[in-house]
Design a protein around this motif. Structure first.
Motif, PDB file in Angstrom:
ATOM      1  N   ILE A 178       0.967  -1.295  -0.058  1.00 43.20           N
ATOM      2  CA  ILE A 178      -0.536  -0.083   0.282  1.00 43.20           C
ATOM      3  C   ILE A 178       0.863   1.684  -0.158  1.00 43.20           C
ATOM      4  N   LEU A 179       1.811   1.327   0.931  1.00 40.81           N
ATOM      5  CA  LEU A 179       2.948   2.765   1.111  1.00 40.81           C
ATOM      6  C   LEU A 179       4.065   2.919  -0.504  1.00 40.81           C
ATOM      7  N   GLU A 180       3.674   1.738  -0.825  1.00 41.54           N
ATOM      8  CA  GLU A 180       4.311   1.303  -2.163  1.00 41.54           C
ATOM      9  C   GLU A 180       3.685   2.413  -2.863  1.00 41.54           C
ATOM     10  N   GLN A 181       2.944   2.264  -3.557  1.00 37.93           N
ATOM     11  CA  GLN A 181       1.161   2.395  -4.124  1.00 37.93           C
ATOM     12  C   GLN A 181       1.457   3.758  -3.739  1.00 37.93           C
ATOM     13  N   MET A 182       0.401   3.709  -2.594  1.00 39.71           N
ATOM     14  CA  MET A 182       0.513   5.601  -2.346  1.00 39.71           C
ATOM     15  C   MET A 182       2.000   6.252  -2.861  1.00 39.71           C
ATOM     16  N   HIS A 183       3.151   5.987  -2.974  1.00 29.00           N
ATOM     17  CA  HIS A 183       4.452   6.834  -2.818  1.00 29.00           C
ATOM     18  C   HIS A 183       4.247   7.170  -5.018  1.00 29.00           C
ATOM     19  N   GLU A 184       3.903   5.788  -5.408  1.00 30.12           N
ATOM     20  CA  GLU A 184       3.775   5.813  -7.081  1.00 30.12           C
ATOM     21  C   GLU A 184       2.790   6.616  -7.488  1.00 30.12           C
ATOM     22  N   ARG A 185       1.865   6.997  -6.785  1.00 31.11           N
ATOM     23  CA  ARG A 185       0.443   7.119  -7.164  1.00 31.11           C
ATOM     24  C   ARG A 185       0.359   8.036  -6.785  1.00 31.11           C
ATOM     25  N   GLY A 186       0.386   9.126  -5.691  1.00 26.45           N
ATOM     26  CA  GLY A 186       0.545  10.566  -5.675  1.00 26.45           C
ATOM     27  C   GLY A 186      -0.233  11.096  -4.268  1.00 26.45           C
ATOM     28  N   PHE A 187      -0.459   9.256  -3.662  1.00 27.07           N
ATOM     29  CA  PHE A 187      -1.694   9.119  -2.664  1.00 27.07           C
ATOM     30  C   PHE A 187      -1.065   9.838  -1.909  1.00 27.07           C
ATOM     31  N   PHE A 188      -0.132  10.407  -1.749  1.00 27.50           N
ATOM     32  CA  PHE A 188       0.720  10.494   0.478  1.00 27.50           C
ATOM     33  C   PHE A 188       0.459  12.676   0.339  1.00 27.50           C
TER      34      PHE A 188
END
Length: 231
Positions: A178-188
């Motif tokens: 989840i955290l990896e994809q949050m970073h990749e997809r700009g969710f942070f």
């Protein structure tokens, strides 16, 4: 050196190591408590927060006391029952008896090997990720639980409420993808503050990915935006 002297040294060494580990745990707990106090001081009734891995609701109730709307996710039926009992009188707590992941569906929940002997203590170790230390991976004893897409859920909330104030993630290894994809997809950027407890010590094969994640997030965000040392 005599055998007795060697044994005394070994005993003292073990005691020192135990004290060192205890001190480290106490320091992490104090850090988490101070961080939570700071977070809660910034929340109001207008805010939306997510408690992913709510367990029996200790953090959920603290967050709810701010007046913010708290979405509490807990997949383990035992822990969810305790969470429900603890928060049933809190109208601003929305309980989800489900795991969070990168997709939606159902998933197998595995419990600690000592769950039957100590369900209260062991429920914090329940995980949907295989390969963990001291986890019972027998398929016959795993539990089918709903899986909610973290990204779809955040999308829906963002459309209705705008930026989410706070996300706490403590989901026994499943936080990595989840955290990896949050970073990749700009969710942070959609969340004012994200904190997580990472579990690389429990998942040896994933340590290189955890390390890479830490390096990327440290480079991209201040600790006041993304904190992977929640506890």
């Amino acid at each position: 050196m005599t055998k007795t002297e060697r044994e005394e040294i070994e005993t003292l060494t073990l005691q020192l190591e135990k004290l060192t580990r205890r001190q480290a745990r106490n320091q992490r707990a104090a850090h988490a408590k101070g961080l939570m106090q700071g977070i809660c001081s910034m929340l109001t009734y207008k805010d939306i927060v997510l408690d992913c891995g709510a367990n029996v609701g200790v953090v959920t109730t603290v967050l709810a006391a701010t007046g913010a709307t708290v979405h509490a996710f807990e997949p383990d039926p035992y822990a969810f029952g305790k969470l429900e009992k603890r928060t049933v009188a809190l109208p601003n707590v929305v309980r989800h008896n489900a795991a969070v992941g990168v997709t939606a569906g159902t998933i197998k929940l595995m419990r600690a090997t000592n769950f039957d002997d100590n369900p209260k203590g062991a429920s914090v170790k329940s995980t949907v990720l295989s390969g963990g230390r001291k986890i019972d991976e027998d398929e016959g004893r795993a539990i089918d639980v709903p899986l909610i897409s973290f990204f779809d859920f955040v999308d829906d909330l963002s459309r209705e409420h705008g930026q989410i104030a706070f996300v706490k993630m403590d989901i026994e290894g499943a936080e990595l993808e989840i955290l990896e994809q949050m970073h990749e997809r700009g969710f942070f950027d959609r969340i004012r503050l994200t904190v997580a407890e990472t579990h690389e010590n429990k998942f040896k094969d994933l340590r290189s990915r955890f390390k890479a994640l830490r390096e990327k997030t440290t480079e991209a965000f201040p600790i006041t935006k993304v904190n992977l040392d929640w506890i």
